[in-house]
Design a protein around this motif. Structure first.
Motif, short mmCIF file in Angstrom:
data_model
loop_
_atom_site.label_atom_id
_atom_site.label_comp_id
_atom_site.label_asym_id
_atom_site.label_seq_id
_atom_site.Cartn_x
_atom_site.Cartn_y
_atom_site.Cartn_z
N LEU A 18 0.75 -1.25 -0.03
CA LEU A 18 -0.09 0.09 0.01
C LEU A 18 0.90 1.23 0.00
O LEU A 18 0.48 2.31 -0.74
CB LEU A 18 -1.18 -0.04 1.11
CG LEU A 18 -2.24 -0.96 1.26
CD1 LEU A 18 -2.83 -1.06 2.54
CD2 LEU A 18 -3.19 -0.44 0.24
N PHE A 23 -0.92 4.74 -1.61
CA PHE A 23 -2.26 4.48 -1.14
C PHE A 23 -2.02 5.30 0.47
O PHE A 23 -3.23 5.69 1.09
CB PHE A 23 -2.57 3.29 -0.87
CG PHE A 23 -3.15 2.81 -2.25
CD1 PHE A 23 -4.67 2.97 -2.56
CD2 PHE A 23 -2.52 2.14 -2.89
CE1 PHE A 23 -5.16 2.58 -3.74
CE2 PHE A 23 -2.89 1.48 -4.38
CZ PHE A 23 -4.27 1.76 -4.69
N SER A 96 -5.90 8.01 1.72
CA SER A 96 -5.77 7.80 0.31
C SER A 96 -6.33 9.10 -0.43
O SER A 96 -7.58 9.51 0.03
CB SER A 96 -6.11 6.67 -0.28
OG SER A 96 -7.63 6.32 0.08
N GLU A 177 -8.56 -0.57 -2.05
CA GLU A 177 -7.99 -0.04 -3.55
C GLU A 177 -9.13 0.11 -4.39
O GLU A 177 -8.97 1.05 -5.06
CB GLU A 177 -6.83 -1.14 -4.01
CG GLU A 177 -5.74 -1.30 -3.17
CD GLU A 177 -5.01 -2.67 -3.49
OE1 GLU A 177 -3.76 -2.80 -3.28
OE2 GLU A 177 -5.45 -3.58 -4.25
#
Length: 212
Positions: A18, A23, A96, A177
């Motif tokens: 990540l 992210f 994010s 995601e």
């Protein structure tokens, strides 16, 4: 390798993934995994890309810190998700960019803040609730999540970022995601006439796949 050791190793691997893909930046974001005797949680003020398996925080079933580094200040958020969603085995909270951007828009629908734009946001994420802003680490956030009584497996924290649960850590990461990419589409398409999936199409996806 024990269940706990496996979970620690997977947390290090997926959190680094990540971080490496943007992210999570700086020390933002935190992750937890349910264990039979408690939960593992990322430590406070540690980048997700720099986790060390043996230093991951461990809390008992009552939320008491029993080993590892001090846990994230969002401990109340993670406890509330795991306590009210029995099927959830992991929680991913990120800052994010696009999900946070959507959480800052004034006209975002609090009860359905990520409408069914694509089949995969329906299948991986489901309905998303927008929760009012409170300062990071405020126990009030935990209570707001408890008040949802497990009706939502994913949330946006206003002016803050997404919280996504999953049946495994891998599925929670995949859902986070997918949520981020859908929020990017929603912000990019803002002001344009959108063709959402119909309620019948959403029902078909839910009946066929559930939440994967």
């Amino acid at each position: 390798m024990s269940l706990e050791q496996t979970a620690r190793t997977e947390m290090v691997r997926l959190c680094k993934s990540l971080f490496d893909r943007g992210f999570s930046v700086g020390t933002a974001g935190n992750v937890s995994v349910r264990l039979p005797d408690g939960m593992l949680m990322t430590p406070t003020n540690v980048r997700l890309g720099d986790l060390e398996a043996e230093r991951i925080s461990k809390l008992d079933l009552h939320g008491n810190h029993i080993s590892g580094d001090k846990p994230t200040k969002e401990v109340f958020l993670h406890q509330a998700c795991l306590d009210t969603l029995p099927e959830a085995q992991a929680v991913v909270h990120l800052h994010s960019t696009w999900a946070t951007a959507l959480s800052c828009l004034e006209d975002t629908d609090p009860d359905d803040c990520v409408p069914p734009l694509t089949p995969y946001v329906v299948m991986r994420v489901g309905a998303v609730k927008l929760l009012p802003y409170v300062k990071p680490g405020d126990p009030c956030m935990g209570q707001m999540i408890r008040d949802l009584k497990g009706r939502y497996g994913a949330m946006l924290l206003a002016n803050h970022g997404p919280v996504v649960t999953g049946r495994t850590l891998a599925s929670a990461v995949a859902a986070a995601e997918e949520l981020e990419e859908t929020c990017k589409l929603l912000v990019a398409l803002r002001g344009l006439p959108l063709r959402m999936l119909t309620s019948a199409q959403v029902a078909e996806l839910t009946a066929t796949f559930g939440r994967i």
